[in-house]
Design a protein around this motif. Sequence first.
Motif, PDB file in Angstrom:
ATOM      1  N   ASN A 350       5.774   4.960  71.897  1.00 31.00           N
ATOM      2  CA  ASN A 350       6.262   6.231  72.588  1.00 31.00           C
ATOM      3  C   ASN A 350       7.753   6.277  71.944  1.00 31.00           C
ATOM      4  O   ASN A 350       8.160   5.084  72.207  1.00 31.00           O
ATOM      5  N   LEU A 351       8.460   7.360  72.079  1.00 27.87           N
ATOM      6  CA  LEU A 351       9.912   7.224  71.787  1.00 27.87           C
ATOM      7  C   LEU A 351      10.351   7.094  73.279  1.00 27.87           C
ATOM      8  O   LEU A 351       9.886   7.405  74.183  1.00 27.87           O
ATOM      9  N   PRO A 352      11.486   6.545  73.260  1.00 25.96           N
ATOM     10  CA  PRO A 352      12.149   6.374  74.826  1.00 25.96           C
ATOM     11  C   PRO A 352      12.578   7.648  75.435  1.00 25.96           C
ATOM     12  O   PRO A 352      12.799   8.432  74.654  1.00 25.96           O
ATOM     13  N   SER A 353      12.360   7.713  76.698  1.00 25.32           N
ATOM     14  CA  SER A 353      12.721   8.917  77.369  1.00 25.32           C
ATOM     15  C   SER A 353      14.247   8.979  77.202  1.00 25.32           C
ATOM     16  O   SER A 353      14.826   7.935  76.868  1.00 25.32           O
ATOM     17  N   ILE A 354      14.803  10.272  77.623  1.00 20.59           N
ATOM     18  CA  ILE A 354      15.993  10.238  77.558  1.00 20.59           C
ATOM     19  C   ILE A 354      16.620  10.876  78.809  1.00 20.59           C
ATOM     20  O   ILE A 354      16.160  11.743  79.472  1.00 20.59           O
ATOM     21  N   ILE A 355      17.614  10.000  79.494  1.00 22.54           N
ATOM     22  CA  ILE A 355      18.073  10.169  80.826  1.00 22.54           C
ATOM     23  C   ILE A 355      19.602  10.186  80.859  1.00 22.54           C
ATOM     24  O   ILE A 355      20.235   9.539  80.261  1.00 22.54           O
ATOM     25  N   LEU A 356      20.246  11.117  81.620  1.00 18.58           N
ATOM     26  CA  LEU A 356      21.552  11.243  81.760  1.00 18.58           C
ATOM     27  C   LEU A 356      21.851  10.715  83.375  1.00 18.58           C
ATOM     28  O   LEU A 356      21.212  11.286  84.202  1.00 18.58           O
ATOM     29  N   LYS A 357      22.600   9.917  83.430  1.00 12.61           N
ATOM     30  CA  LYS A 357      23.257   9.233  84.566  1.00 12.61           C
ATOM     31  C   LYS A 357      24.494  10.104  85.018  1.00 12.61           C
ATOM     32  O   LYS A 357      25.478  10.336  84.400  1.00 12.61           O
ATOM     33  N   LYS A 358      23.904  11.030  86.145  1.00  7.99           N
ATOM     34  CA  LYS A 358      24.991  12.223  86.474  1.00  7.99           C
ATOM     35  C   LYS A 358      26.339  11.821  87.076  1.00  7.99           C
ATOM     36  O   LYS A 358      27.457  12.274  86.860  1.00  7.99           O
ATOM     37  N   ASP A 359      25.960  10.895  88.013  1.00 12.46           N
ATOM     38  CA  ASP A 359      27.163  10.322  88.737  1.00 12.46           C
ATOM     39  C   ASP A 359      26.569   9.023  89.449  1.00 12.46           C
ATOM     40  O   ASP A 359      25.525   8.517  88.927  1.00 12.46           O
ATOM     41  N   GLU A 360      27.170   8.577  90.310  1.00 18.64           N
ATOM     42  CA  GLU A 360      26.837   7.097  90.756  1.00 18.64           C
ATOM     43  C   GLU A 360      25.441   7.430  91.565  1.00 18.64           C
ATOM     44  O   GLU A 360      24.646   6.378  91.770  1.00 18.64           O
ATOM     45  N   ASN A 361      25.033   8.562  91.949  1.00 21.71           N
ATOM     46  CA  ASN A 361      23.925   8.755  92.888  1.00 21.71           C
ATOM     47  C   ASN A 361      22.449   8.895  92.060  1.00 21.71           C
ATOM     48  O   ASN A 361      21.446   8.723  92.884  1.00 21.71           O
ATOM     49  N   TYR A 362      22.430   9.668  90.979  1.00 21.41           N
ATOM     50  CA  TYR A 362      21.316  10.016  90.570  1.00 21.41           C
ATOM     51  C   TYR A 362      21.220  10.104  89.106  1.00 21.41           C
ATOM     52  O   TYR A 362      22.148  10.214  88.385  1.00 21.41           O
ATOM     53  N   PHE A 363      19.956  10.164  88.448  1.00 16.20           N
ATOM     54  CA  PHE A 363      19.696   9.931  87.154  1.00 16.20           C
ATOM     55  C   PHE A 363      18.688  11.280  87.010  1.00 16.20           C
ATOM     56  O   PHE A 363      18.075  11.656  87.657  1.00 16.20           O
ATOM     57  N   GLU A 364      19.000  12.028  85.969  1.00 17.25           N
ATOM     58  CA  GLU A 364      18.273  13.066  85.358  1.00 17.25           C
ATOM     59  C   GLU A 364      17.528  12.871  84.383  1.00 17.25           C
ATOM     60  O   GLU A 364      17.894  12.493  83.345  1.00 17.25           O
ATOM     61  N   ILE A 365      16.280  13.175  84.362  1.00 14.76           N
ATOM     62  CA  ILE A 365      15.228  12.787  83.274  1.00 14.76           C
ATOM     63  C   ILE A 365      15.312  14.278  82.207  1.00 14.76           C
ATOM     64  O   ILE A 365      15.025  15.275  82.595  1.00 14.76           O
ATOM     65  N   ILE A 366      15.913  13.867  81.238  1.00  8.76           N
ATOM     66  CA  ILE A 366      16.205  14.896  80.220  1.00  8.76           C
ATOM     67  C   ILE A 366      14.871  15.185  79.371  1.00  8.76           C
ATOM     68  O   ILE A 366      14.408  16.331  79.018  1.00  8.76           O
ATOM     69  N   LYS A 367      14.159  14.096  78.948  1.00  6.56           N
ATOM     70  CA  LYS A 367      13.229  14.399  78.022  1.00  6.56           C
ATOM     71  C   LYS A 367      12.228  13.180  78.325  1.00  6.56           C
ATOM     72  O   LYS A 367      12.636  11.871  78.265  1.00  6.56           O
ATOM     73  N   GLU A 368      10.908  13.267  78.042  1.00  8.54           N
ATOM     74  CA  GLU A 368       9.885  12.262  78.237  1.00  8.54           C
ATOM     75  C   GLU A 368       8.987  12.444  76.940  1.00  8.54           C
ATOM     76  O   GLU A 368       8.677  13.755  76.702  1.00  8.54           O
ATOM     77  N   PHE A 369       8.417  11.664  76.219  1.00  6.82           N
ATOM     78  CA  PHE A 369       7.705  11.768  74.961  1.00  6.82           C
ATOM     79  C   PHE A 369       6.555  11.293  75.013  1.00  6.82           C
ATOM     80  O   PHE A 369       6.126  10.275  75.904  1.00  6.82           O
ATOM     81  N   GLY A 370       5.444  11.877  74.410  1.00  5.14           N
ATOM     82  CA  GLY A 370       4.340  11.521  74.281  1.00  5.14           C
ATOM     83  C   GLY A 370       3.426  11.432  72.895  1.00  5.14           C
ATOM     84  O   GLY A 370       4.078  11.784  71.910  1.00  5.14           O
ATOM     85  N   TYR A 371       2.045  11.771  73.191  1.00  3.68           N
ATOM     86  CA  TYR A 371       1.367  12.022  71.797  1.00  3.68           C
ATOM     87  C   TYR A 371       1.660  13.324  71.066  1.00  3.68           C
ATOM     88  O   TYR A 371       1.521  13.277  69.736  1.00  3.68           O
ATOM     89  N   ASN A 372       2.124  14.311  71.789  1.00  8.28           N
ATOM     90  CA  ASN A 372       2.594  15.555  70.811  1.00  8.28           C
ATOM     91  C   ASN A 372       3.759  15.075  69.872  1.00  8.28           C
ATOM     92  O   ASN A 372       3.804  15.658  68.870  1.00  8.28           O
ATOM     93  N   GLU A 373       4.722  14.299  70.472  1.00  8.95           N
ATOM     94  CA  GLU A 373       5.933  13.861  69.670  1.00  8.95           C
ATOM     95  C   GLU A 373       5.040  13.147  68.283  1.00  8.95           C
ATOM     96  O   GLU A 373       5.887  13.301  67.231  1.00  8.95           O
ATOM     97  N   TYR A 374       4.315  12.161  68.732  1.00  9.74           N
ATOM     98  CA  TYR A 374       3.786  11.428  67.642  1.00  9.74           C
ATOM     99  C   TYR A 374       2.911  12.135  66.525  1.00  9.74           C
ATOM    100  O   TYR A 374       3.162  11.907  65.337  1.00  9.74           O
ATOM    101  N   ILE A 375       2.193  13.047  67.090  1.00 11.11           N
ATOM    102  CA  ILE A 375       1.135  13.838  66.172  1.00 11.11           C
ATOM    103  C   ILE A 375       2.211  14.752  65.383  1.00 11.11           C
ATOM    104  O   ILE A 375       1.672  15.330  64.299  1.00 11.11           O
ATOM    105  N   SER A 376       3.324  15.273  65.819  1.00  9.21           N
ATOM    106  CA  SER A 376       4.009  16.258  65.116  1.00  9.21           C
ATOM    107  C   SER A 376       4.594  15.820  64.093  1.00  9.21           C
ATOM    108  O   SER A 376       5.354  16.614  63.136  1.00  9.21           O
ATOM    109  N   ARG A 377       4.770  14.378  64.093  1.00 14.92           N
ATOM    110  CA  ARG A 377       5.492  14.075  62.714  1.00 14.92           C
ATOM    111  C   ARG A 377       4.768  13.314  61.666  1.00 14.92           C
ATOM    112  O   ARG A 377       5.341  12.537  60.912  1.00 14.92           O
ATOM    113  N   ILE A 378       3.449  13.238  61.914  1.00 17.70           N
ATOM    114  CA  ILE A 378       2.456  12.714  60.739  1.00 17.70           C
ATOM    115  C   ILE A 378       1.525  13.764  60.213  1.00 17.70           C
ATOM    116  O   ILE A 378       1.241  14.762  61.078  1.00 17.70           O
TER     117      ILE A 378
END
Length: 378
Positions: A350-378
Motif C-alpha cells: 500500500n502507498l502510505p497514507s497522507i496526513i496533515l498535522k494542523k496544529d499541536e492538537n490534531y491530525f487530518e487524514i488527507i488520503k488513505e490508499f488501497g487496492y484501487n490505487e494498486y490496480i489503477s497503475r498496472i
Amino acid sequence: MNKIIKNFQDLPTPAFVCEEKLLEKNLKLLKKVQDEAGVNILLALKGFSLYSTFDLCAKYLKGCCASGLNEAILAKNEFKKEVHTYSPAFKDDEIDEIINLSNHLVFNSFSQLKRYKDKAFSKVSLGLRVNPEYSSVEVDLYNPCSPFSRLGVTKSNFEEEYLQYLDGLHFHALCEQNVDALRGALSNFEEKFGEYLHKLKWVNFGGGHHITRADYDVQGLIQLLKDFKARYPHLKVYLEPGEAVGWQTGYLVASVLDVIENGMNLAILDTSAEAHMPDTLAMPYRADIRNSAMANEKKYTYRLGGNTCLAGDIIGDYSFDEPLKIGDKIILEDMIHYTMVKTTTFNGINLPSIILKKDENYFEIIKEFGYNEYISRI
Ligand SMILES: Cc1ncc(COP(=O)(O)O)c(C=O)c1O
C-alpha cells in the motif's frame, strides 16, 4: 470531511505526516528572500506536490515550476498562480495544452525550440535551459552538469540566431547546496551566456538551493541576488526550489510488523525503502529515525527492513534504548520532499497514507490508499 485523529498512537501506518507549522516556517524564510532580494520563488512540484497545502504555499510563493503536462495542470488547478514548465523534451500531443496552461515555457534544446516556436511564440514567454558546465554535485545521479549531460544547451552548442524567440534563460546545476555552489554556477553562467542577457527579460536560477537548511547562508544568497540584479536591472529573476520547501516538514511513520533473529536482530516494518523512500537506496543515504542511534550505540540494535521481497529493501541498522516489539511506531524523519512524489506499489504494498498535522492538537487524514490505487497503475 476528512477524518480527524487526536492521538499520534492512533495514526494509520505507514503514513507521511506533514506538519503545517514547519512548512509555513520554510515558506516565511523563502518569502523573506523574495522580498529582500526582489526575486520570484516558484515551488518545484517534482520535489513537493502535496496539494492540500497549496493554499498555504500560494500565500508566500509566486507559482510553480512544472516538469510537463500533469504537473502543469496541477499547478494551474490547485496552486492557481504562475506556471513555468520545463521538460527535457515536450511531446506533440501535449504541447498545445502545456502552452495554454503555462506562463513560461522552457525548452531543453534548440531542436525543441525550432519544433514548437511557431505554436508557442507570442502565447507564452519562451526560455531555453542552458548548461553552465559547473559540476559541483558529487553524486552523478543528481549532477545535471556531468559530462555528456542531456540537460541544457552548452555554450559551444548555442545557436545565437534563435535568441530572437527567447525571453529568458534557465540554468539548474545544483542539488542540496549552499550559496558558494550557486556563486560558482552563476559565475560560469555569466561567463558563458552573459553576452546574451541584455536581450532577455528573465533568468531562472533553477533549484537545488537548500535555503531552509539550518546552515544555509541566507544573507549571502540575498546579497548575491541583489548584486546580480544590480548588474542586470532589467532582468526578472526566478528560483525554483523543491526540496527547500518540504525540507524537515514532517516524517514517515511506520509500524513494526515482526521481530526476528538471524545472526542479528531484524525488524520488518509496514513501509519499504524501495517503494516509499527510494532515495535512501538510490542516493544512497541513511534516514534519521527518532530516538535511535547508530548500531550498537544504544542497548538494542536492529536491522530495519521493508515489507517487500526485495532482499535489499533495507532501511539500515539502528539502535534503541528499549527492545522493539510488534506494533511499535517508528518515525523516519524528514520524509516529505521527494518521497510522496516517488512512491510505488511494488509488491502490491500500500502507498502510505497522507496526513496533515494542523496544529499541536490534531491530525487530518488527507488520503488513505488501497487496492484501487494498486490496480489503477498496472
Ligand atoms: C529543472 C529543475 N528545477 C528545479 C528543481 C528542484 O530542485 P530542488 O528540489 O533540489 O530544489 C529540479 C530538481 O531536479 C530541476 O531539475
